[in-house]
Design a protein around this motif. Structure first.
Motif, short mmCIF file in Angstrom:
data_model
loop_
_atom_site.label_atom_id
_atom_site.label_comp_id
_atom_site.label_asym_id
_atom_site.label_seq_id
_atom_site.Cartn_x
_atom_site.Cartn_y
_atom_site.Cartn_z
N ALA A 40 44.36 -41.71 116.47
CA ALA A 40 43.19 -41.21 116.41
C ALA A 40 43.12 -39.97 115.59
CB ALA A 40 42.43 -40.94 117.86
N PHE A 41 43.93 -39.04 115.69
CA PHE A 41 44.19 -37.75 114.90
C PHE A 41 44.27 -38.27 113.41
CE2 PHE A 41 47.20 -34.96 112.83
CZ PHE A 41 46.54 -33.79 112.96
N ILE A 42 45.17 -39.05 113.08
CA ILE A 42 45.24 -39.62 111.67
C ILE A 42 44.02 -40.18 111.30
CG2 ILE A 42 46.31 -41.03 110.07
CD1 ILE A 42 48.84 -40.93 112.09
N HIS A 43 43.12 -41.07 112.23
CA HIS A 43 42.03 -41.94 111.65
C HIS A 43 40.80 -40.74 111.32
CE1 HIS A 43 38.64 -44.45 111.63
NE2 HIS A 43 38.08 -43.80 112.25
N THR A 44 40.85 -39.43 112.22
CA THR A 44 39.75 -38.41 112.13
C THR A 44 40.11 -37.65 111.10
OG1 THR A 44 39.65 -38.48 114.48
CG2 THR A 44 38.76 -36.52 113.28
N TYR A 45 41.40 -37.10 110.84
CA TYR A 45 41.66 -36.04 109.76
C TYR A 45 42.37 -36.32 108.68
CZ TYR A 45 40.41 -33.08 113.84
OH TYR A 45 39.42 -32.59 114.63
N PRO A 51 48.08 -46.36 106.36
CA PRO A 51 48.43 -47.63 105.60
C PRO A 51 47.36 -48.67 105.73
CG PRO A 51 49.89 -47.32 107.40
CD PRO A 51 48.86 -46.21 107.33
N THR A 52 47.27 -49.46 104.70
CA THR A 52 46.24 -50.74 105.14
C THR A 52 46.88 -51.78 105.81
OG1 THR A 52 46.52 -51.30 102.91
CG2 THR A 52 44.56 -50.12 103.35
N LYS A 59 51.89 -42.36 112.05
CA LYS A 59 51.82 -42.26 113.61
C LYS A 59 53.36 -42.07 114.12
CE LYS A 59 51.10 -46.05 115.89
NZ LYS A 59 50.26 -47.10 116.50
N TYR A 60 54.22 -43.00 113.67
CA TYR A 60 55.67 -42.82 114.35
C TYR A 60 56.38 -41.55 114.01
CZ TYR A 60 54.67 -47.90 114.98
OH TYR A 60 54.37 -49.14 115.53
N ALA A 61 55.99 -40.83 112.96
CA ALA A 61 56.66 -39.49 112.54
C ALA A 61 56.29 -38.79 113.42
CB ALA A 61 56.44 -39.27 111.27
N ILE A 62 54.85 -38.69 113.61
CA ILE A 62 54.26 -37.85 114.59
C ILE A 62 54.97 -37.86 115.82
CG2 ILE A 62 52.14 -36.92 115.61
CD1 ILE A 62 50.78 -37.67 112.86
N SER A 63 54.96 -39.15 116.36
CA SER A 63 55.39 -39.17 117.63
C SER A 63 56.89 -38.82 118.02
CB SER A 63 55.33 -40.71 118.09
OG SER A 63 53.91 -41.33 117.94
N ILE A 130 41.18 -45.93 116.65
CA ILE A 130 42.61 -46.07 116.86
C ILE A 130 42.93 -47.55 116.00
CG2 ILE A 130 42.91 -44.47 118.70
CD1 ILE A 130 43.78 -47.21 120.25
N LEU A 131 42.06 -48.44 115.78
CA LEU A 131 42.39 -49.57 115.42
C LEU A 131 42.62 -49.54 113.90
CD1 LEU A 131 40.36 -52.00 117.98
CD2 LEU A 131 42.81 -51.18 118.17
N ARG A 132 43.62 -50.20 113.29
CA ARG A 132 43.52 -50.17 111.71
C ARG A 132 43.25 -51.48 111.21
NH1 ARG A 132 48.33 -49.71 109.19
NH2 ARG A 132 49.58 -50.61 111.01
N SER A 133 43.84 -52.92 111.98
CA SER A 133 43.71 -53.97 111.27
C SER A 133 42.85 -55.07 112.11
CB SER A 133 45.12 -54.57 110.92
OG SER A 133 45.90 -54.68 111.86
#
Length: 186
Positions: A40-45, A51-52, A59-63, A130-133
């Motif tokens: 959600a953070f990535i999606h918002t900011y 990635p498409t 996301k994994y790097a932030i986690s 939070i959903l990409r695909s």
């Protein structure tokens, strides 16, 4: 004091986040690490960095950064609130990030019937940002079910962690949380 790591495993809308929030309230000195928050953070900011196709490496790097920081700079118990359905992914978490002897490793498997999940999805108020695909959570569940035919998404087994709890309905939440809190206090 040995720290706990509690890893949730389950399909979308199985109750992992709700369980994690309740556990955090009752397990003093604990922290939830939830990749849905990072998505959600990535999606918002940072929508341009999503990635498409393929893995969401950001996301994994932030986690990973949050887990590493928490391990090195705090004494918090960690609640890893993700689907964690991949056996290889759980193995990495349990052997590399949270090795035996350094953490009391607990897996909570949410084995909730699909009919219940489908009802929850129909009445959900959760944001789909939070959903990409996938267009919605019904599609997420359908994809998870399609992937379930592969061995790597096998249900957790008792030999994977120090403790395995399997939750088949919401009535078991309080008992499992109580047991985890007891494990934390020795």
């Amino acid at each position: 004091m040995r720290r706990l790591v509690v890893i949730t495993v389950g399909k979308t809308h199985s109750g992992k986040s709700t369980f994690a929030k309740e556990l955090e309230k009752q397990l003093s000195n604990s922290l939830i690490m939830d990749q849905d928050n990072h998505a959600a953070f990535i999606h918002t900011y940072y929508p341009k960095l999503q990635p498409t196709i393929g893995l969401n490496k950001l996301k994994y790097a932030i986690s990973q950064l949050i887990v590493d920081y928490t391990k090195e700079n705090t004494n918090f118990h960690l609640i890893i609130c993700n689907s964690n359905r991949s056996k290889a992914g759980r193995k990495y978490l349990l052997e590399q990030l949270f090795p035996k002897g350094q953490f009391i490793r607990i897996v909570v498997h949410f084995h909730i019937p699909d009919e219940v999940l489908q009802k929850r999805i129909k009445s959900t108020q959760r944001s789909t940002n939070i959903l990409r695909s996938a267009k919605d959570f019904a599609e997420v569940l359908a994809r998870q079910n399609a992937l379930s035919i592969y061995e790597d998404t096998a249900a957790p087994t008792a030999d994977e962690a120090d403790y395995l709890f399997t939750m088949k309905n919401n009535e078991e939440v309080d008992a499992i949380i109580k047991r985890i809190v007891q494990l934390a206090s020795g």
